[in-house]
Design a protein around this motif. Structure first.
Motif, PDB file in Angstrom:
ATOM      1  N   ILE A 194       0.866  -1.116   0.026  1.00  0.00           N
ATOM      2  CA  ILE A 194       0.006  -0.027  -0.135  1.00  0.00           C
ATOM      3  C   ILE A 194       0.890   1.272   0.088  1.00  0.00           C
ATOM      4  CG2 ILE A 194      -1.857   1.306   1.266  1.00  0.00           C
ATOM      5  CD1 ILE A 194      -2.897  -1.464   2.201  1.00  0.00           C
ATOM      6  N   TYR A 195       0.737   2.089  -1.143  1.00  0.00           N
ATOM      7  CA  TYR A 195       1.827   3.193  -1.206  1.00  0.00           C
ATOM      8  C   TYR A 195       0.872   4.409  -1.164  1.00  0.00           C
ATOM      9  CZ  TYR A 195       4.728  -0.549  -2.915  1.00  0.00           C
ATOM     10  OH  TYR A 195       5.365  -1.749  -2.972  1.00  0.00           O
ATOM     11  N   ARG A 196       1.312   5.541  -0.478  1.00  0.00           N
ATOM     12  CA  ARG A 196       0.388   6.639  -0.143  1.00  0.00           C
ATOM     13  C   ARG A 196       0.822   7.695  -0.982  1.00  0.00           C
ATOM     14  NH1 ARG A 196       0.821   3.386   4.323  1.00  0.00           N
ATOM     15  NH2 ARG A 196      -1.056   2.665   5.149  1.00  0.00           N
ATOM     16  N   GLY A 197       1.069   7.823  -2.034  1.00  0.00           N
ATOM     17  CA  GLY A 197       1.525   9.044  -2.898  1.00  0.00           C
ATOM     18  C   GLY A 197       0.696  10.118  -2.732  1.00  0.00           C
ATOM     19  N   PHE A 198      -0.611  10.064  -2.701  1.00  0.00           N
ATOM     20  CA  PHE A 198      -1.355  11.038  -2.380  1.00  0.00           C
ATOM     21  C   PHE A 198      -1.619  11.595  -0.885  1.00  0.00           C
ATOM     22  CE2 PHE A 198      -5.894  12.729  -0.996  1.00  0.00           C
ATOM     23  CZ  PHE A 198      -5.822  13.698  -1.967  1.00  0.00           C
ATOM     24  N   ALA A 208       3.786   7.382   3.103  1.00  0.00           N
ATOM     25  CA  ALA A 208       4.263   6.294   3.631  1.00  0.00           C
ATOM     26  C   ALA A 208       3.906   5.040   2.915  1.00  0.00           C
ATOM     27  CB  ALA A 208       3.710   6.301   5.108  1.00  0.00           C
ATOM     28  N   HIS A 209       4.743   4.008   3.405  1.00  0.00           N
ATOM     29  CA  HIS A 209       4.439   2.811   2.518  1.00  0.00           C
ATOM     30  C   HIS A 209       4.499   1.582   3.057  1.00  0.00           C
ATOM     31  CE1 HIS A 209       8.761   2.829   2.185  1.00  0.00           C
ATOM     32  NE2 HIS A 209       8.689   3.856   1.207  1.00  0.00           N
ATOM     33  N   ASP A 210       3.521   0.455   3.140  1.00  0.00           N
ATOM     34  CA  ASP A 210       3.494  -0.726   3.817  1.00  0.00           C
ATOM     35  C   ASP A 210       3.552  -1.687   2.688  1.00  0.00           C
ATOM     36  OD1 ASP A 210       3.268   0.343   6.531  1.00  0.00           O
ATOM     37  OD2 ASP A 210       1.009   0.533   5.974  1.00  0.00           O
ATOM     38  N   TYR A 211       4.764  -2.523   2.792  1.00  0.00           N
ATOM     39  CA  TYR A 211       4.910  -3.297   1.381  1.00  0.00           C
ATOM     40  C   TYR A 211       5.526  -4.683   2.150  1.00  0.00           C
ATOM     41  CZ  TYR A 211       9.691  -1.972   1.064  1.00  0.00           C
ATOM     42  OH  TYR A 211      11.314  -1.775   1.332  1.00  0.00           O
ATOM     43  N   VAL A 212       5.476  -5.958   1.370  1.00  0.00           N
ATOM     44  CA  VAL A 212       6.244  -6.907   1.550  1.00  0.00           C
ATOM     45  C   VAL A 212       6.990  -7.305   0.187  1.00  0.00           C
ATOM     46  CG1 VAL A 212       4.418  -8.517   0.853  1.00  0.00           C
ATOM     47  CG2 VAL A 212       6.184  -9.165   2.340  1.00  0.00           C
ATOM     48  N   TYR A 213       8.449  -7.519   0.474  1.00  0.00           N
ATOM     49  CA  TYR A 213       9.180  -8.207  -0.765  1.00  0.00           C
ATOM     50  C   TYR A 213      10.146  -8.911  -0.448  1.00  0.00           C
ATOM     51  CZ  TYR A 213      11.704  -7.678  -5.351  1.00  0.00           C
ATOM     52  OH  TYR A 213      12.356  -7.709  -6.511  1.00  0.00           O
ATOM     53  N   ASP A 214       9.775 -10.204  -0.135  1.00  0.00           N
ATOM     54  CA  ASP A 214      10.625 -11.095   0.490  1.00  0.00           C
ATOM     55  C   ASP A 214      10.327 -12.455   0.009  1.00  0.00           C
ATOM     56  OD1 ASP A 214      11.959 -12.734   2.135  1.00  0.00           O
ATOM     57  OD2 ASP A 214      10.904 -12.256   4.115  1.00  0.00           O
ATOM     58  N   PRO A 215      11.333 -13.185  -0.780  1.00  0.00           N
ATOM     59  CA  PRO A 215      10.997 -14.452  -1.015  1.00  0.00           C
ATOM     60  C   PRO A 215      10.805 -15.561  -0.084  1.00  0.00           C
ATOM     61  CG  PRO A 215      13.264 -13.714  -2.147  1.00  0.00           C
ATOM     62  CD  PRO A 215      12.738 -12.884  -1.068  1.00  0.00           C
ATOM     63  N   GLU A 216      11.049 -15.291   0.992  1.00  0.00           N
ATOM     64  CA  GLU A 216      10.669 -16.175   2.242  1.00  0.00           C
ATOM     65  C   GLU A 216       9.199 -15.700   2.719  1.00  0.00           C
ATOM     66  OE1 GLU A 216      12.410 -18.701   2.514  1.00  0.00           O
ATOM     67  OE2 GLU A 216      14.001 -17.859   1.201  1.00  0.00           O
TER      68      GLU A 216
END
Length: 542
Positions: free
Chosen positions: A308-312, A316-324
């Motif tokens: 969830i990216y808050r460009g407006f 702030a951003h809440d994200y997951v980018y993890d192979p595990e």
């Protein structure tokens, strides 16, 4: 009585009153609150990083769509317990990418009929015995039972002759968008939106396909990707590769002033610039919109990343980018502006970020695995762009904090300048490029302008951003200022570390004067991989 008549009967409408509300929530929580057009509004979004079930058994495609729709429905319920108003599932979340390995009847068994949104029909009530409606019925019921907006992506079978149209229980008009194939169906990669009553209120056919020969691109106006919620926020839809083009997202943002975007994706990472969180955060910030992204999790095929990216709002951003990570649900509050006035159900909300994974107490197990879809020690496939045609300057190795300058230029009058300090002994290259980039194994061509600093293993440009080799020790680069004089206004920032994590948006500023943009930091960046600007010259795409 036909299905359409049943749905609009007084009897059925009466069943959508109190009895349709979730039994585990007290009625007092559903007192409507006023929403005023133009006023600030908050909602809670939920996006799912998900590895779909894809085992082909005796049930064929039905077994796959049945299991995935069951698991997704459980995640809808879990999102609602966290106060979510809207839930997003990934591209191919119902069918899995197994769809690309089958043909004929096997392929059709993964497809679904989708009602025309103009019918305002809730598939949950459908009692027709057909495997090609099972998933859409299950997910419609999940939206109804949990009183939540649900966005899913599925393969759609759209009848294009009289015979196949007679088999569609929703009674859609015959599809004349293309010549009708021998099967009698046109297949689309389709996003479907259910409202709180399980009614299909929007249906978007992906326009920009990425190596998807089974599907035809959507031909409808971009407005077909737009829907408005009872909490006053209007969204536009897009699917994966759509983010690289004008239609439908950019067009709907700029034409209709939309500030919130929902995206289902089955991403493919291409270093150093086309990396899921970097592209998604940069697109959100560059356009000044909130972006809710649900991604397919399969790192062995370069597929991961949700957030969830808050460009407006607050960046702030809440994200997951993890192979595990396996399956992971992100639930977080978003600030926006109401586009319409109305009344919204008042539901309990969780403040901040909630991340739920099958590893924890909220485990949702996928059939055939005691730990959901998690596989430890997973490989992460990376693809790489050819940088050989980029103009470049190798930056001096830092031995002190004295400032340095660099400038590189390329075609179309693009010039990029850099002012920086560095104490790092690692190799960094300053690059500029304006022209056609070839993606998708040589299939797709896009016109881009790039100004970027990229970490490289050596001074050889072919070693840049090679994070799949052994990484060096942490270092520091900057502070720095990058300026580019672009030919277009669609310019997106990028800022990623070698640990494949985003640099927080509040740690760098972006200023612009016409088509000239500047990115600046005031403190050094640790373990930098890529930073700068990626501009899209949409009008010059081949």
């Amino acid at each position: 009585m036909t299905v359409y008549q049943l749905y609009h009967s007084k009897w059925f409408l009466s069943t959508l009153s109190c009895s349709s509300l979730p039994a585990n929530l007290p009625w007092s929580l559903w007192v409507p609150i006023e929403v005023v057009a133009g006023a600030g509004v908050k909602y809670t979004g939920a996006v799912l990083e998900y590895e779909p079930y894809d085992e082909w058994g005796e049930e064929g495609g039905l077994g796959i769509v049945r299991e995935n729709s069951r698991v997704l429905a459980e995640y809808v319920n879990l999102a609602k317990t966290q106060g979510a108003d809207i839930f997003v599932a990934p591209e191919y979340g119902v069918t899995s990418i197994k769809l690309h390995q089958v043909k004929g009847d096997d392929l059709f068994s993964l497809m679904h009929y989708v009602p025309d949104p103009g019918f305002l029909f809730a598939p949950c009530i459908l009692e027709v015995d057909s495997s090609n409606i099972e998933a859409i019925r299950t997910l419609s019921c999940a939206a109804l039972e949990n009183q939540i907006y649900v966005i899913v992506d599925m393969g759609e079978a759209s009848p294009c002759n009289i015979d196949t149209a007679s088999k569609n229980p929703f009674g859609n008009a015959i599809d004349n968008s293309y010549d009708c194939p021998e099967s009698g169906y046109i297949f689309y990669n389709t996003q479907v939106v259910f409202n709180r009553n399980g009614t299909v209120i929007a249906r978007y056919h992906k326009k920009n396909l990425f190596l998807e020969p089974e599907f035809m691109p959507g031909t409808e106006p971009d407005e077909q990707a737009v829907f408005t919620t009872d909490f006053g926020v209007t969204f536009t839809l897009q699917v994966c590769f759509d983010i690289a083009f004008l239609h439908p997202g950019v067009t709907n943002i700029e034409t209709h002033g939309i500030k919130d975007v929902v995206m289902s994706t089955s991403w493919v990472d291409i270093l150093p610039f086309i990396i899921a969180p970097s592209v998604q955060n940069g697109w959100s910030r560059g356009l000044g919109v909130n972006l809710l992204v649900s991604g397919y999790h399969l790192p062995e095929l370069s597929k991961l990343g949700s957030g969830i990216y808050r460009g407006f709002s607050n960046m702030a951003h809440d994200y997951v980018y993890d192979p595990e990570s396996g399956n992971k649900l992100i639930v977080s509050e978003v600030e926006s502006v109401a586009s319409v006035s109305g009344k919204s159900p008042s539901t309990p909300r969780k403040s901040g970020k909630t991340s739920l994974s099958p590893k924890g107490n909220n485990s949702i197990r996928v059939r055939g695995s005691a730990e959901g879809s998690i596989k430890l020690g997973r490989d992460h496939l990376f693809l790489y762009d050819d940088l050989s045609e980029f103009s470049r300057e190798i930056l001096v190795h830092g031995e002190s904090s004295e400032p340095h300058q660099a400038e590189v230029c390329h075609q179309d009058g693009l010039c990029c300048s850099l002012s920086y300090t560095s104490t790092s002994s690692l190799n960094y290259t300053f690059m500029a490029y304006s022209g056609i980039l070839v993606e998708g194994f040589g299939v797709y061509k896009v016109y881009a302008q790039i100004c970027s600093v990229v970490w490289c293993q050596t001074e050889d440009i072919s070693t840049c951003a090679r994070v799949d080799d052994q990484l060096p020790e942490n270092d520091e680069f900057g502070p720095f200022t990058i300026t580019g004089n672009f030919s277009v206004g669609h310019v997106y920032p990028m800022f990623l570390t070698r640990n494949l994590t985003l640099v927080q948006n509040d740690l760098y500023s972006i200023d612009g004067n016409g088509y000239t943009l500047t990115m600046s930091t005031e403190v050094p960046t640790q373990s930098l991989m890529t930073t700068g600007f990626y501009a899209r010259w949409y009008q010059r795409d081949p």
